[in-house]
Enzyme design. Structure first.
Site, short mmCIF file in Angstrom:
data_model
loop_
_atom_site.label_atom_id
_atom_site.label_comp_id
_atom_site.label_asym_id
_atom_site.label_seq_id
_atom_site.Cartn_x
_atom_site.Cartn_y
_atom_site.Cartn_z
N TYR A 58 0.97 -1.10 0.15
CA TYR A 58 0.01 -0.02 -0.10
C TYR A 58 0.86 1.40 0.05
O TYR A 58 1.53 1.49 1.06
CB TYR A 58 -0.79 -0.10 1.33
N LEU A 211 -18.42 -1.59 2.73
CA LEU A 211 -19.16 -0.33 2.21
C LEU A 211 -19.08 -0.26 0.68
O LEU A 211 -19.28 0.70 0.14
CB LEU A 211 -18.89 0.92 2.78
N ARG A 213 -16.19 0.27 -0.93
CA ARG A 213 -15.24 1.21 -1.49
C ARG A 213 -16.26 2.64 -1.46
O ARG A 213 -15.84 3.22 -2.34
CB ARG A 213 -14.62 0.86 -2.78
N GLY A 214 -16.98 2.74 -0.43
CA GLY A 214 -17.89 3.80 -0.44
C GLY A 214 -19.02 3.69 -1.03
O GLY A 214 -20.11 4.62 -0.99
N SER A 217 -21.97 3.51 1.00
CA SER A 217 -22.07 4.39 2.41
C SER A 217 -23.03 5.36 2.31
O SER A 217 -23.32 5.84 3.44
CB SER A 217 -20.78 5.09 2.31
#
Length: 334
Positions: A58, A211, A213-214, A217
Site C-alpha cells: 500500500y 461499504l 469502497r464507499g 456508504s
C-alpha cells in the site's frame, strides 16, 4: 457506542468487533491527509478498536510507515492494545504498476523483515499473502509463515482472497486463524462455499469492502468526479449504467436506514456484523468523522423484520458489475 469483542477463529486473538482498514490513507482512493490519517488511527485506538489492517504494498511501504508513526505517537496503553494485520506478496514497479505475486518461502521472510522495520514492531499479529501465487503451493507459503511464528516474528497465520480448496490445504499445513476477504451486502460470494468452510475449520473472517469502497456508504453520488489515482475510476461497479443501478440499491437501503434513524453506512456495517460472531468487519475510514459514523454501527440492532427488509431491498447478486476489473479478477479464487 459500546465496543464489543470477537475472537478471530479458534486459534486467533480476541479483537474489537470492528477493525480499521488503513489502505485508503496511502493508496488507491485519491490523496489523503497524513495528519488526519494518524489522528484517525489514534481515535480508533481510543475508541477501543484493536485491529489495524495494512499491506506492505500500500503506497509501496507508505502505509506501514504511517501506521508505525501512529503507533509510536499513541499513548502506551493504546499502542499495546493494537494488533496489526499485514498482507504481503504483491509485486510493484516504480510507476505504481502491478506485476504478480510472490509466495516463495524466501520471499515471505524477506517481505516480513522489511515490514517489521517499517512498522517499528518486533512481531506482526496476523500475516498473509494478499493473493495466491499460482506458481507456489499454498502449503509452502503458509509453511514459511509458520516458521516465522515459531521464531516469534509473527503471531498468527492468515489467508486472503482464496477459495475453499486452498483454505483446506493451507489449514492442513499450518494453523490458520483468519481469512480476509471482501464481504458486504453487494459482495456475498463467500456465502456458498467459503464461509461454510471457514466455519467448519474454525477460521475467522475479517471482511473488507463492507461499504464496497464507499459505493453503499450513502455518501457517493452519481456526479462525483474521481481522481486519476482513485481505484474507483476504473472499477466496474462505478461505471455508467452499473453505477446508476447500484446507487438505486443504495436509495432502497436508505429508506430502511431512515426508518431506524441511522445512516446508510451504519446499517450496511451492522448487516455484516449480524452475519456471525466469527466475522470482523474492516472499516476503511480515512477521517475521524467517517470513523465516528462507522463506530455508530455497533449500536444498531437489526431485528428479523429489518433483516428481511434489507434482503428485499438489496438481495444477493443484485449489484451490477464485478468488484474488480477483469485483469484483477483473474488473480482471485473467490
Amino acid at each position: 457506542m459500546t465496543m464489543q469483542t470477537r475472537t478471530l477463529g479458534s486459534t486467533g486473538p480476541q479483537l474489537s468487533a470492528l477493525g480499521l482498514g488503513c489502505m485508503g490513507m496511502s493508496a488507491l482512493y485519491g490523496d489523503a491527509d497524513r495528519a488526519e490519517s494518524i489522528a484517525t488511527i489514534h481515535a480508533a485506538l481510543e475508541a477501543g478498536v484493536t485491529l489495524l489492517d495494512t499491506g506492505d504494498f500500500y503506497g509501496m511501504g507508505h502505509n506501514e510507515l504511517l501506521i508505525g508513526e501512529a503507533l509510536r505517537t499513541a499513548p502506551a496503553a493504546r499502542r499495546e492494545q493494537a494488533l496489526v494485520s499485514v498482507k504481503f506478496g504483491a509485486l510493484r514497479d516504480p510507476d505504481g504498476g502491478w506485476s504478480g505475486y510472490d509466495g516463495r518461502p524466501a520471499a515471505v521472510k524477506n517481505f516480513a523483515a522489511y515490514s517489521l522495520q517499517r512498522l517499528g514492531v518486533d512481531h506482526i499479529d496476523v500475516y498473509r499473502i494478499a493473493r495466491l501465487d499460482p506458481s507456489v503451493p499454498i502449503e509452502e507459503t503458509v509453511g514459511a509463515i509458520a516458521e516465522l511464528v515459531e521464531k516469534g516474528y509473527v503471531r498468527h497465520v492468515g489467508l486472503s482472497e482464496v477459495g475453499a480448496d486452498t483454505i483446506r490445504r493451507a489449514a492442513a499445513a499450518a494453523p490458520v486463524s483468519d481469512l480476509q476477504i471482501e464481504y458486504s451486502l453487494i459482495s456475498r460470494g463467500i456465502e456458498d462455499e467459503i464461509l461454510p468452510t471457514t466455519r467448519e475449520l474454525g477460521i475467522g473472517v475479517t471482511a473488507y469492502g463492507v461499504l464496497s469502497r464507499g459505493l453503499i456508504s450513502g455518501h457517493f453520488t452519481g456526479d462525483r468526479q474521481l481522481a486519476a489515482n482513485d481505484f474507483r475510476a476504473m472499477s466496474p461497479r462505478f461505471q455508467g449504467e452499473n453505477l446508476q443501478h447500484n446507487l438505486n440499491l443504495v436509495e432502497a437501503l436508505r429508506k430502511i436506514a431512515e426508518q431506524k434513524g441511522v445512516s446508510v453506512a451504519q446499517i450496511a456495517i451492522a448487516w455484516v456484523l449480524s452475519r456471525g460472531d466469527d466475522i470482523v468487519p474492516l472499516v476503511g475510514a480515512r477521517t475521524r468523522g467517517r470513523l465516528a459514523e462507522s463506530l455508530g454501527a455497533l449500536d444498531v440492532t437489526l431485528e428479523a423484520a429489518d433483516l428481511a427488509a434489507i434482503e428485499d431491498a438489496v438481495p444477493a447478486g443484485a449489484a451490477a458489475g464485478e468488484r474488480y476489473p477483469a485483469a484483477q479478477m483473474a488473480h482471485l479464487e473467490a
